[in-house]
Scaffold this motif. Structure first.
Motif, PDB file in Angstrom:
ATOM      1  N   ARG A  91       0.974  -1.101  -0.095  1.00 47.75           N
ATOM      2  CA  ARG A  91      -0.085   0.050  -0.201  1.00 47.75           C
ATOM      3  C   ARG A  91       0.932   1.348   0.055  1.00 47.75           C
ATOM      4  N   ARG A  92       0.280   2.167  -0.833  1.00 42.81           N
ATOM      5  CA  ARG A  92       1.001   3.693  -0.571  1.00 42.81           C
ATOM      6  C   ARG A  92       2.276   3.719  -1.064  1.00 42.81           C
ATOM      7  N   LEU A  93       2.715   2.766  -1.945  1.00 48.12           N
ATOM      8  CA  LEU A  93       4.113   2.856  -2.394  1.00 48.12           C
ATOM      9  C   LEU A  93       3.917   3.940  -3.422  1.00 48.12           C
ATOM     10  N   ARG A  94       5.308   4.667  -3.803  1.00 42.52           N
ATOM     11  CA  ARG A  94       5.178   5.556  -4.875  1.00 42.52           C
ATOM     12  C   ARG A  94       5.262   4.821  -6.206  1.00 42.52           C
ATOM     13  N   VAL A  95       4.691   5.487  -7.318  1.00 42.97           N
ATOM     14  CA  VAL A  95       4.742   4.711  -8.452  1.00 42.97           C
ATOM     15  C   VAL A  95       6.021   4.324  -9.026  1.00 42.97           C
ATOM     16  N   ALA A  96       7.130   5.463  -8.806  1.00 43.86           N
ATOM     17  CA  ALA A  96       8.489   5.323  -9.172  1.00 43.86           C
ATOM     18  C   ALA A  96       8.989   3.882  -8.561  1.00 43.86           C
ATOM     19  N   HIS A  97       8.654   3.862  -7.395  1.00 42.32           N
ATOM     20  CA  HIS A  97       9.369   2.659  -6.439  1.00 42.32           C
ATOM     21  C   HIS A  97       8.691   1.313  -7.158  1.00 42.32           C
ATOM     22  N   ARG A  98       7.329   1.339  -7.240  1.00 40.11           N
ATOM     23  CA  ARG A  98       6.782   0.131  -8.010  1.00 40.11           C
ATOM     24  C   ARG A  98       7.643  -0.010  -9.423  1.00 40.11           C
ATOM     25  N   LEU A  99       7.675   0.837 -10.148  1.00 40.82           N
ATOM     26  CA  LEU A  99       8.495   0.764 -11.471  1.00 40.82           C
ATOM     27  C   LEU A  99       9.746   0.176 -11.112  1.00 40.82           C
ATOM     28  N   ALA A 100      10.530   0.582  -9.969  1.00 40.69           N
ATOM     29  CA  ALA A 100      11.841   0.008  -9.595  1.00 40.69           C
ATOM     30  C   ALA A 100      11.824  -1.414  -9.625  1.00 40.69           C
ATOM     31  N   PHE A 101      10.714  -1.842  -8.797  1.00 40.73           N
ATOM     32  CA  PHE A 101      10.474  -3.300  -8.682  1.00 40.73           C
ATOM     33  C   PHE A 101      10.503  -4.030  -9.897  1.00 40.73           C
ATOM     34  N   LEU A 102       9.591  -3.197 -10.781  1.00 39.52           N
ATOM     35  CA  LEU A 102       9.579  -3.844 -12.217  1.00 39.52           C
ATOM     36  C   LEU A 102      10.514  -3.980 -12.883  1.00 39.52           C
ATOM     37  N   ASN A 103      11.485  -3.034 -12.816  1.00 40.21           N
ATOM     38  CA  ASN A 103      12.704  -2.921 -13.554  1.00 40.21           C
ATOM     39  C   ASN A 103      13.665  -4.214 -13.008  1.00 40.21           C
ATOM     40  N   GLY A 104      13.811  -4.285 -11.598  1.00 40.37           N
ATOM     41  CA  GLY A 104      14.446  -5.374 -11.167  1.00 40.37           C
ATOM     42  C   GLY A 104      14.026  -6.583 -11.560  1.00 40.37           C
ATOM     43  N   ILE A 105      12.563  -7.017 -11.713  1.00 35.53           N
ATOM     44  CA  ILE A 105      11.912  -8.127 -11.805  1.00 35.53           C
ATOM     45  C   ILE A 105      12.226  -8.440 -13.614  1.00 35.53           C
ATOM     46  N   MET A 106      12.074  -7.494 -14.303  1.00 31.27           N
ATOM     47  CA  MET A 106      12.421  -7.615 -15.945  1.00 31.27           C
ATOM     48  C   MET A 106      14.122  -7.725 -16.132  1.00 31.27           C
ATOM     49  N   GLY A 107      14.795  -7.578 -15.059  1.00 31.81           N
ATOM     50  CA  GLY A 107      16.126  -7.965 -15.343  1.00 31.81           C
ATOM     51  C   GLY A 107      16.385  -9.348 -15.346  1.00 31.81           C
ATOM     52  N   TYR A 108      15.509  -9.923 -14.802  1.00 32.10           N
ATOM     53  CA  TYR A 108      15.610 -11.542 -14.800  1.00 32.10           C
ATOM     54  C   TYR A 108      14.603 -12.175 -15.841  1.00 32.10           C
ATOM     55  N   LEU A 109      13.291 -11.653 -15.693  1.00 31.80           N
ATOM     56  CA  LEU A 109      12.261 -12.191 -16.580  1.00 31.80           C
ATOM     57  C   LEU A 109      12.463 -11.746 -18.057  1.00 31.80           C
ATOM     58  N   ALA A 110      13.235 -10.899 -18.386  1.00 31.61           N
ATOM     59  CA  ALA A 110      13.637 -10.764 -19.807  1.00 31.61           C
ATOM     60  C   ALA A 110      14.194 -12.066 -20.615  1.00 31.61           C
ATOM     61  N   SER A 111      14.774 -12.782 -19.625  1.00 28.39           N
ATOM     62  CA  SER A 111      15.689 -14.023 -19.984  1.00 28.39           C
ATOM     63  C   SER A 111      14.445 -15.114 -20.719  1.00 28.39           C
ATOM     64  N   PRO A 112      13.515 -15.427 -19.793  1.00 27.82           N
ATOM     65  CA  PRO A 112      12.676 -16.589 -20.420  1.00 27.82           C
ATOM     66  C   PRO A 112      11.600 -15.948 -21.331  1.00 27.82           C
ATOM     67  N   LEU A 113      11.684 -14.646 -21.411  1.00 28.66           N
ATOM     68  CA  LEU A 113      10.810 -13.905 -22.448  1.00 28.66           C
ATOM     69  C   LEU A 113      11.502 -14.328 -23.707  1.00 28.66           C
ATOM     70  N   TRP A 114      12.807 -14.080 -23.681  1.00 28.39           N
ATOM     71  CA  TRP A 114      13.711 -14.197 -24.806  1.00 28.39           C
ATOM     72  C   TRP A 114      13.569 -15.714 -25.453  1.00 28.39           C
ATOM     73  N   PHE A 115      13.715 -16.654 -24.348  1.00 30.36           N
ATOM     74  CA  PHE A 115      13.677 -17.873 -24.408  1.00 30.36           C
ATOM     75  C   PHE A 115      12.449 -18.249 -25.388  1.00 30.36           C
ATOM     76  N   GLY A 116      11.457 -17.622 -24.807  1.00 30.04           N
ATOM     77  CA  GLY A 116       9.976 -17.897 -25.303  1.00 30.04           C
ATOM     78  C   GLY A 116      10.012 -17.467 -26.710  1.00 30.04           C
ATOM     79  N   PHE A 117      10.739 -16.425 -27.138  1.00 33.02           N
ATOM     80  CA  PHE A 117      10.808 -15.789 -28.409  1.00 33.02           C
ATOM     81  C   PHE A 117      11.371 -16.736 -29.377  1.00 33.02           C
ATOM     82  N   LEU A 118      12.395 -17.237 -28.787  1.00 36.47           N
ATOM     83  CA  LEU A 118      13.216 -18.205 -29.799  1.00 36.47           C
ATOM     84  C   LEU A 118      12.399 -19.302 -29.999  1.00 36.47           C
ATOM     85  N   VAL A 119      11.678 -19.904 -29.058  1.00 34.80           N
ATOM     86  CA  VAL A 119      10.744 -21.067 -29.084  1.00 34.80           C
ATOM     87  C   VAL A 119       9.528 -20.820 -30.132  1.00 34.80           C
ATOM     88  N   LEU A 120       9.028 -19.799 -29.983  1.00 31.26           N
ATOM     89  CA  LEU A 120       7.886 -19.601 -30.796  1.00 31.26           C
ATOM     90  C   LEU A 120       8.330 -19.239 -32.318  1.00 31.26           C
TER      91      LEU A 120
END
Lengths: 700, 82
Positions: free
Chosen positions: A373-402
């Protein structure tokens, strides 16, 4: 708290909030640029695909491409922002630019604790780093405001005994008896954040600020003093993060990382800081924190969800920054603060071991991003940034599979002229190689233009000599680019695995980071064999399907097939040294010299002390035995005494190597056992295990 | 007197003193010899124990165990909502 004189009063509320308008404008511009570029690139991809996005597989390809391209585009625009700001002399909105140097230098300091949490780290290196920081602060003339704490979570008796002995030796070397402290938790709950929390509960109220270090951190005294002064001048700032540069690299891998960090890092951090302004992230070390709000708002509850989202928060730093932001405190990243360093993992294997922990920790932030609750949007986006740092890899893997599925469908299945239901007119599959090449060109531009901008930045700012001259600098960029292209697919496959493991909540062993050593052939083959076989099979399938597709697969497949030799090659210190001796992959700190790095090399008793068997020293050496017994537990409850008596008798008769690690820990943590063993060992017969050990120690 | 025993005793006394921070010079070596001789003459079975006790007693008072941390000043961390 030290009160500020009227001339040095903190900045006005107007100035405090002035950055918010700039932040909003910059972020909107960034959003427009990134989304615009992504939409254009995705449209181009749809034009390239045979059915132009009218099949489920092509929709999947387009979605994954869009997500990955957004990520790339974000990096590109941040680097470009950094380049522009650096060319214009820095960001006028940064914290450093709010006052002139003289005003900042005249700002009085306040009590500050410098804390170094450690867990099974190389003891000599960690404490020599702390020594360098101590001496640098001493040279700044402001040492009286600082106390130093080594906060250990080590569980291995040999390690903690070594830490304690080295701490005592360092205190004596520095004459820092009243300023350098050591604390080891008996119960290491909640990992590093729990260690810091333990310190704050015990001594936090004694200090206004704390500077958090990593075991391999190095920071200049003047930089630390500046950080305290900035915190003093800007009371709304809760966390001030520096941008640590990598140094002290030896292996090829570490030298490449160090070169990339020193050359490209300033662009990215300047751009990132310009977009985040007062809502930046905390990276866990080489930063200063305001203790009072931290203690009031940053206790980390256990996550209440399920699976991965249940239990203690693993990657605490982003969460603490978000909580500080929620409490009304600002979090700043200040790239202009110099003399802040850390070390790269020496090998790719070590980096991936670390990434495995970080991947799990960052994915855990998904819960916080969505439900806090009540987190700043910028800090939520920082979480997203950190998540994408690793989630980008399976997305790339999925892209190659498709992509593979798409090619297989085209080759193996009859052409479907009516891919959509109720379609009136037939759709002719088309293939536009020129558009495909344009798309590849755009993607490569996003990847390589930031590197070129960094190169231009160095060349036109007259710093080329610090990198060994223009020719060597350009050659080093080529080497680094080739290396990063080779390493990207390996990282992608490993990160994909870690993300899957994290989502299935596979338990990880919490371990200290390896900061030395090379990768053996056996370890590399065992670790990478499956990935190489997978890549080989995929490449063979691609060749069987369509030779052109096989060629497209090579940039990903070749590094994966060669992963094991690459692991070994990149871990080699000899190759790193060979390149350094030829002026390649140099860093400015190596060229112009670095007093902190020099301090690490100064003669000290610590390396020799840390080479000895710490348990044996704790039993034999009179002064060490007294120290270790003094720091150990008081006598235990009677029921434990009996077990300890049996153990120490066994230790005396058979020698320490016959003890289980857990038993050794019990003895090493018990003052009475250590004293008893010390007494008995000196009385032992010359032919007994301890008698021989004592004779050897005396002879040496 | 058993020569190897005397050698071991003397060696251990000197090592103990040296590691405990006592400078080794001619006087301390003579003192170690005296302790060894006396222990062997008076307590053959327990010579090593007696000699080491005497050696420890000859050491200056050892400094107190260093203070691992300053006096505690306890505070608490507050845990906010998610």
């Amino acid at each position: 708290m030290t009160s500020l004189p009227p001339t040095l009063l903190p900045e006005s509320t107007h100035a405090q909030h002035h950055w918010r308008g700039s932040a909003r404008r910059r972020r909107i511009l960034l959003l427009v640029l990134v989304l615009g570029q992504t939409l254009a690139a995705t449209w181009l991809l749809l034009a390239v695909l045979p059915y132009h996005g009218r099949t489920a597989v092509e929709v999947g390809i387009a979605v994954l491409f869009g997500l990955l391209f957004t990520w790339l585009s974000l990096g590109f625009w941040i680097a470009l922002t950094g380049f522009v700001l650096r060319r214009r002399g820095g960001d006028p909105r940064s914290l450093m630019r709010r006052q002139d140097a003289a005003t900042l230098a005249a700002t009085p300091l306040a009590r500050t604790a410098i804390v170094m949490p450690i867990y099974h780290e190389p003891v000599a290196r960690s404490l020599l780093g702390l020594k360098a920081i101590y001496q640098s602060l001493e040279a700044s003339g402001e040492l009286q405001h600082f106390d130093f704490y080594i906060l250990s979570d080590s569980r291995d008796a040999d390690v903690w005994l070594q830490e304690q002995a080295a701490w005592q030796a360092l205190r004596q070397e520095l004459g820092a008896q009243a300023r350098l402290f050591y604390r080891r938790r008996r119960l290491n709950l909640n990992h590093k954040s729990g260690n810091i929390a333990d310190f704050l509960r015990r001594w936090g109220r004694d200090y206004q600020y704390m500077v958090v270090l990593d075991a391999d951190s190095l920071m200049g005294g003047d930089t630390i003093v500046q950080m305290v002064q900035l915190m003093q001048r800007h009371p709304q700032v809760g966390i001030l993060q520096t941008s640590p540069r990598l140094l002290n690299a030896h292996s090829l891998f570490a030298r490449i990382q160090q070169f990339a960090n020193q050359l490209y890092g300033p662009l990215f951090t300047t751009g990132l800081a310009a977009v985040q302004l007062g809502e930046a992230a905390f990276w866990g070390h080489n930063a200063i924190l305001r203790i009072r709000p931290f203690m009031q708002h940053c206790g980390l509850r256990r996550l209440p969800g399920w699976g991965l989202f249940k239990g203690s928060v693993l990657s605490h730093d982003f969460v603490e920054a978000a909580y500080m932001g929620r409490a009304g405190q600002e979090v700043w990243l200040e790239p202009e603060l110099q003399a802040s360093y850390e070390e790269s993992p020496p090998t790719l294997s070590d980096e991936l071991t670390r990434d495995r922990r970080w991947a799990k920790g960052n994915l855990q932030h998904l819960w916080l991003m969505l439900f806090s609750r009540r987190l700043r949007v910028a800090h939520r986006l920082a979480f997203l940034n950190g998540i994408m740092g690793y989630l980008a890899s399976p997305l790339w893997f999925g892209f190659l599979v498709l992509t593979t599925v798409e090619v297989a469908r085209l080759v193996l299945w009859p052409i479907n002229y009516f891919p959509q239901p109720n379609q009136l007119f037939p759709l002719w599959p088309e293939w536009h190689p020129t558009r495909a090449l344009a798309l590849v060109g755009i993607t490569l531009t996003l990847l390589f233009v930031p590197k070129l901008l960094a190169l231009v930045d160095v060349l036109i700012s007259g710093q080329r000599r610090r990198y060994g001259g223009a020719r060597r600098l350009c050659l080093s960029v080529l080497i680094e680019s080739l290396a990063s292209a080779l390493l990207a697919p390996i990282r992608m496959l490993a990160h994909s695995r870690y993300v899957v493991e994290a989502l299935f909540n596979v338990n990880l062993r919490w371990a200290g980071q390896n900061r030395s050593g090379e990768t053996s052939w056996l370890a590399a083959v065992l670790d990478q064999g499956v990935g190489s076989l997978l890549a080989l099979s995929w490449s063979a399938f691609a060749y069987w399907l369509q030779p052109m597709f096989f060629l497209w697969s090579l940039p990903v497949a070749v590094p994966l097939v060669l992963a094991a030799p690459l692991f070994v090659l990149f871990s080699r210190i000899g190759i790193g040294t060979w390149l350094r001796d030829r002026g390649l992959l140099l860093s400015p700190d190596e060229q112009r010299g670095n007093t902190l790095l020099d301090a690490l090399e100064q003669p000290s008793s610590l390396p020799a002390l840390c080479e000895r068997d710490a348990f044996v020293e704790a039993v034999i050496h009179p002064a060490t035995a007294q120290l270790q017994a003094g720091l150990a537990h008081a006598p235990r409850a009677r029921r434990q005494q009996q077990e300890l008596q049996l153990l120490r008798q066994r230790c005396l008769e058979q020698g320490p190597e016959q003890l289980e690690p857990a038993h050794k820990q019990l003895l090493a943590a018990d003052a009475e056992s250590l004293r008893w063993l010390h007494q008995q060992v000196w009385l032992s017969a010359p032919q007994s295990p301890w008698g021989k050990r004592l004779a050897n120690r005396i002879a040496n | 007197m058993n020569p190897p025993d005397s050698h071991v005793i003397l060696q251990r006394i000197l090592a103990y003193w040296q590691w405990a921070g006592m400078p080794l010079d001619r006087d301390t070596e003579l003192k170690a010899l005296a302790i060894t001789r006396q222990a062997l003459q008076q307590h053959q079975q327990l010579a090593l124990e007696v000699a080491l006790q005497a050696a420890r007693a000859a050491l200056p008072a050892s400094p107190a165990t260093p203070q691992a941390g300053p006096p505690l000043r306890r505070g608490s961390l507050r845990y906010g909502d998610y």
